[in-house]
Structure formats: structure tokens, C-alpha cells
Enzyme design. Sequence first.
Site, PDB file in Angstrom:
ATOM      1  N   GLY A 100       0.843  -1.197   0.000  1.00 28.32           N
ATOM      2  CA  GLY A 100       0.000   0.000   0.000  1.00 28.32           C
ATOM      3  C   GLY A 100       0.871   1.235   0.000  1.00 28.32           C
ATOM      4  O   GLY A 100       2.057   1.171  -0.351  1.00 28.32           O
ATOM      5  N   GLU A 484      -7.650  -4.351 -27.032  1.00 29.30           N
ATOM      6  CA  GLU A 484      -7.170  -5.418 -26.160  1.00 29.30           C
ATOM      7  C   GLU A 484      -6.009  -6.172 -26.834  1.00 29.30           C
ATOM      8  O   GLU A 484      -5.030  -6.516 -26.185  1.00 29.30           O
ATOM      9  CB  GLU A 484      -8.343  -6.348 -25.801  1.00 29.30           C
ATOM     10  CG  GLU A 484      -8.021  -7.533 -24.926  1.00 29.30           C
ATOM     11  CD  GLU A 484      -7.362  -7.185 -23.589  1.00 29.30           C
ATOM     12  OE1 GLU A 484      -7.290  -6.011 -23.224  1.00 29.30           O
ATOM     13  OE2 GLU A 484      -6.869  -8.126 -22.937  1.00 29.30           O
ATOM     14  N   LYS A 488      -2.268  -6.452 -25.309  1.00 25.42           N
ATOM     15  CA  LYS A 488      -1.589  -7.736 -25.055  1.00 25.42           C
ATOM     16  C   LYS A 488      -0.190  -7.698 -25.643  1.00 25.42           C
ATOM     17  O   LYS A 488       0.772  -8.079 -24.999  1.00 25.42           O
ATOM     18  CB  LYS A 488      -2.349  -8.922 -25.675  1.00 25.42           C
ATOM     19  CG  LYS A 488      -3.623  -9.371 -25.000  1.00 25.42           C
ATOM     20  CD  LYS A 488      -3.464  -9.864 -23.593  1.00 25.42           C
ATOM     21  CE  LYS A 488      -3.455  -8.771 -22.600  1.00 25.42           C
ATOM     22  NZ  LYS A 488      -4.526  -8.350 -21.826  1.00 25.42           N
ATOM     23  N   GLU A 491       2.192  -5.084 -23.765  1.00 20.67           N
ATOM     24  CA  GLU A 491       2.568  -5.324 -22.367  1.00 20.67           C
ATOM     25  C   GLU A 491       3.489  -6.524 -22.193  1.00 20.67           C
ATOM     26  O   GLU A 491       4.285  -6.553 -21.273  1.00 20.67           O
ATOM     27  CB  GLU A 491       1.349  -5.405 -21.448  1.00 20.67           C
ATOM     28  CG  GLU A 491       0.440  -6.583 -21.647  1.00 20.67           C
ATOM     29  CD  GLU A 491      -0.803  -6.535 -20.734  1.00 20.67           C
ATOM     30  OE1 GLU A 491      -0.778  -5.877 -19.695  1.00 20.67           O
ATOM     31  OE2 GLU A 491      -1.798  -7.187 -21.093  1.00 20.67           O
ATOM     32  N   HIS A 507      -7.386   9.233 -39.934  1.00 22.03           N
ATOM     33  CA  HIS A 507      -7.144  10.494 -39.225  1.00 22.03           C
ATOM     34  C   HIS A 507      -5.820  10.483 -38.481  1.00 22.03           C
ATOM     35  O   HIS A 507      -5.676  11.146 -37.468  1.00 22.03           O
ATOM     36  CB  HIS A 507      -8.304  10.777 -38.266  1.00 22.03           C
ATOM     37  CG  HIS A 507      -9.617  10.888 -38.970  1.00 22.03           C
ATOM     38  ND1 HIS A 507      -9.970  11.989 -39.706  1.00 22.03           N
ATOM     39  CD2 HIS A 507     -10.631  10.012 -39.104  1.00 22.03           C
ATOM     40  CE1 HIS A 507     -11.160  11.796 -40.241  1.00 22.03           C
ATOM     41  NE2 HIS A 507     -11.580  10.600 -39.891  1.00 22.03           N
TER      42      HIS A 507
HETATM   43  C1  G6P Z   1      -3.280  -4.363 -14.182  1.00 18.36           C
HETATM   44  C2  G6P Z   1      -3.203  -5.741 -14.793  1.00 18.36           C
HETATM   45  C3  G6P Z   1      -4.194  -5.863 -15.939  1.00 18.36           C
HETATM   46  C4  G6P Z   1      -5.594  -5.515 -15.462  1.00 18.36           C
HETATM   47  C5  G6P Z   1      -5.643  -4.153 -14.778  1.00 18.36           C
HETATM   48  C6  G6P Z   1      -6.973  -3.938 -14.071  1.00 18.36           C
HETATM   49  O1  G6P Z   1      -2.830  -3.410 -15.088  1.00 18.36           O
HETATM   50  O2  G6P Z   1      -1.895  -5.987 -15.261  1.00 18.36           O
HETATM   51  O3  G6P Z   1      -4.170  -7.185 -16.430  1.00 18.36           O
HETATM   52  O4  G6P Z   1      -6.464  -5.516 -16.547  1.00 18.36           O
HETATM   53  O5  G6P Z   1      -4.623  -4.061 -13.779  1.00 18.36           O
HETATM   54  O6  G6P Z   1      -7.071  -4.866 -13.035  1.00 18.36           O
HETATM   55  P1  G6P Z   1      -8.409  -5.458 -12.452  1.00 18.36           P
HETATM   56  O7  G6P Z   1      -7.959  -6.500 -11.486  1.00 18.36           O
HETATM   57  O8  G6P Z   1      -9.110  -4.317 -11.796  1.00 18.36           O
HETATM   58  O9  G6P Z   1      -9.188  -6.018 -13.590  1.00 18.36           O
END
Ligand code: G6P
Length: 611
Positions: A100, A484, A488, A491, A507
Amino acid sequence: MCGIVGYIGNKDAYPIILKGLKRLEYRGYDSAGIAIINGKLNIYKKRGKVSELEDYILGMDKKGTIGIGHTRWATHGEPNDRNAHPHHSQNRIFTIIHNGIIENYTHLKHSLKEQGYEFYSETDTEVLANLIEYIYTSQKVTAEIAVRLALLKVVGAYGLVVLCSEEPDKIIAARKSSPLVIGIGDNEYFLASDATPIIEYTDRVIYLNNDDIAIIKKEEMVLKNLKNDILQPNIEKIDLCISEIEKNGFDHFMLKEIFEQPRSIQDTFRGRISQEMNEIRLGGLYSVNDQLVHAKRIILIACGTSWHAALVGEYLFEDIARIPVEVEYASEFRYRNPLIGKEDVVIAISQSGETADTLAAIQLAKESGALVLGICNVVGSSISRETDAGVYTHAGPEIGVASTKAFTAQVTVLTMMAFMIGKEKGLVSDERMAILIKELYDIPSKIEQILKLNDEFKKIAGIYKHVTNALYLGRGVSFPVALEGALKLKEISYIHAEGYPAAEMKHGPIALIDENMPVIFIATKDKSYDKILSNIQEVKARNGAVIAIVTEGDDIISKMADHTIEIPEADEVLISLLAAVPLQLIAYHIAVMRGCNVDQPRNLAKSVTVE
Ligand code: G6P
């Protein structure tokens, strides 16, 4: 972000802690550390992955039956040995691990410096360790009281586990916003950020709530709140098995999770759609059915891949349930002073159920009086508990940092919700419902069919593995799939990739197109098919390489594109469930071929528990 583990009992703590850290490494992997009490307190910590810590302490004395461990995703201070957790206080009375952010740490640090405290790290966590020690020594109170009084001074989020060398028979744990689970064994307790390190020892757990403090000895646990009231713990049984959190013969979790999609989608709709009754039932929404059906507006809030699922949801809710929808990045929503009314329904979508921005956005929505629902994968997660009602996705644990099966499970839930509302509003005929239900039942076997083309995807990956840029284009419900697909690739392979609505290509992105840039089209047969054909031609006219995802039997695009990937025909509203799969696999193979760490890409973490 950051995984924390703890053990107190009669067994050797070290192997339990180490294994737990490996299970939680998806939460952060910059550095790791362990502290064990054995007469005195030993701390071992190292920059890098848990395996590097393991090599580093090989041969050292790690005996002891009380211990804590941490795997870090750096927030304050670069990842190095000093900033790694556990952190000890100046006089080594307290040793803590923390997930945190202590937001007022600068102010606290300044006050502690005035009291003669010096700091060896740049972390906010060390400030908290020293604050606890300062209260303990100056006010001559017990460790438990010192922790409680310190936490009353803290602004921020914490999943916290504390050892005190002067009270070495206990662990003190506390939670605010960052998750913490306690597993109950036989004269032993386990602590972790989620249940995965615990399930091989016990299925009885307590999910700590905000402001809870647990004082744990090996034979007993006392639960209190920050006001020092004793609380009755709510012991839950977890329903997770070990095979769900192991690779089961796959090279990577991501690959396993992609291949699990036929099952995860089935698990998500099982028991919720009925062919005999021709209806969709979502038990988690019974209590809010009326409000949902009469919603003036739906606001979908999410981050990352879940935000892409929300964009698919926008299309579905507007098209099928005829409810206006807004899709918001949780991080933007919470700081924008948004207009939310009592007749709005806010739906938070999150795989982990712990994303800090999404949680804060939920809080804001609740304060505005809106009905707040959750679509979460992790049972018992903070978001699932903070929302008024909701639907679990039942995708099973997702461990690869890049989300795959969670996305398709979220889209499955959103589809069911849209049709359920549409039916109640009289907008979906019995006939349309029957078709949808049949089509949904067929999705898992259609995905099986796509997975059989894996070698083809690998070949395509081999051809494009060295590119530096890629463009993903789609229209309508396929636009979020394009986003998406691009996410992928970028990342996990670190190739720059962008997703665009196909028509927007003109554009801007068209300026980038040349023979070195692959353009991936989602070009299945739907109402915008002819338009996307023109977009493909525009790319070909500029010598761009085209990879097209098309509907089985399409012999028009196959003549134009450099590579075509045929996916089975499906109702337009379900197409994202199929089209996402080849994009996941192409990204996966490219990343593997480039030697990238697919499951733990650099700088990322799966559960983003800080803003
Ligand atoms: C991070 C993860 C992603 C995910 C995003 C949102 O960036 O690497 O894979 O989509 O958080 O996370 P959540 O658990 O809220 O879907």
C-alpha cells in the site's frame, strides 16, 4: 501490488513463506525479502525475483516457526536491497512488511527525524516501522497498542504485518484498502495478500476488513478494530484447489489461461442460462433487479483490460437493453467531480477486485447515492465486498499478469446482463433469447476450434516478431478487441502497438503504414464488413502487411490479406469472445520468441493496489 505472506505455528516458517511468495509474485517482482524469528530476528532481502532471494540465502540459517515475507512492486524508492521489505525500525524492535502507500509519510518522517530517528531506505514503510517503535518506546505501551496508535496517525492504504522482537510470540496484522487474508490451521495461522499461498494448508480463512487489526499467536487469534473493540471473525470456507493455481504442464500461466477459456466461459455461464426455461438468471442481481432494469444510465468503471471489457459492455447494453452507457477509466472518474444521480447504476469491473482506482471510484459513486454493482473474478475481494450487489466471473485464478480469460469471462457476464435486462424490458423476443442462449452454449467449442490453430498463430508470430510497431483495427464491438489485442502485444513483448477504430485510421495512423508495420484487422462478417474491406484495401495500397481475423469461409479478405485467421461464425454480439483468442496467442508467441518474461512483464503487476 506487493505480495505479503506470514506464518506462525509449529512448522518451519521458511519453506511456507518462500512458496507463498512464489505464488504471490504476480503482485510485484522488483525485490523480495523474508524475516524469521528464531531467538533473534533475521532479515534477508534482495533486489530481484523471489528465486534470486532463494539463491542468496541458500545455506544460511533460516530456522524458526514465525516468519513474514514480501515481494515488492516499488512505489517509494527504486528497487534495491535497501528498499526491499521487511523493514526494521531504528532499534530493530519492530520489523514490518507492507502493501500500500502511506500518503502522509513525508510529514511523519519529518516529525520522527526531530525525535532523532534516522532512515536507511527511501520507503514509506520504514517510516511506519519507526513510528510504531517511537510510540512503543515513548509511551511504554504494548506492541499491539503501538501498532494501533500508529495506524490512527496514518493516511493511506496498508496491508500490514508486524513482528516485535520484544514480544516474539505473536504477529500483528492490519488492513486498510490493501487486501489481507488469514488462514486458520491447527495451532497455526497463515497470512497472505490473497488466498493462493494458504489453500494447500487450510480452507478456513478470514478476510480482514478495513480498520481490522489481528493479534495472532500460534494457538489463538484476537480480532479488533482501530477503536480497540473486539470483533467476531467471520470464518469463510474457500473453494480453490491447488491445480487451479499451478501451470499444469503449460510453459506459462498465460498460455494455460488462454487455453482454459472454453472452461472459464462455461463456468461463468453455467447455472445462469437455461435453454429449457429460455432465460438468464443472475442470482447476485436479484435484490437490485428493479433498479437495474429501470436505470436511467449505466456507468461502467474499470482499468486496463477490464476497461476494454467495459467498452464491449457499452455496446451490448446500448444495443440490447437500450440503456445509455458511459465507460470511464476509474482513475479519471474519481478525480473529475462526475455527475452521478440516484437513478444511475454504476458497474465496476475488475479481475482482482483490488484495483485501488476502481475501489476509490466505487466509494465516490456510493456517496452520490447510485446503485453500485461489481463484476469481479476474485471471490471475497474488496470490490466484491464494497459493492451493493454483483456477479462473479468464475474464471478461476488468473496468475499471468496479462489478463486473458478474465476478459472473456467479463464479456460473458456483460452479455448475460444485457440480455437479462433487455428481456425484462420487453426488448428481447423469446426467439432472440433462444438464439443467444444457444450461441452462448456453443462459444466454448468454437474457442476449442480456434485453439487448434495455435501452430498457425505461432507461424505468424515468427514472421512479425521483430517489428517495432503494430496497429490493431476493428469497428463496433470489435474495436475494444482491437484495443485489447494491442495491449496484449505491448505489455508482454514491449512492441509498441495501438488499437484504433478502423475508420479512424485515416485520421492519423495511416501515416505510419509501410511494409514494416503489420496491421491486424478484426474483419468478421457483420454490418460494417464492407467498410472494413475498404480499410484493408487502403492499407494494402500503402504496402502495409495485413493480418485479418475473418469469419470462416471468407474468400474475399483471404485474397487481399497477407494472413487470414478464420474463426467460426457467431452472433455479432458474441464475436469479441472469439476474436480475442488469436490476438492473445499471437502476442504470447511473439513475446516468447523475443525472450520476454511473459508471466511477469517488466514494470507491471497484476493487482494494482496503488493509485
Ligand atoms: C493491471 C493488470 C491488468 C488488469 C488491470 C486492471 O494493469 O496488469 O491485467 O487488466 O490491472 O485490473 P483489475 O484487477 O481491476 O481487472
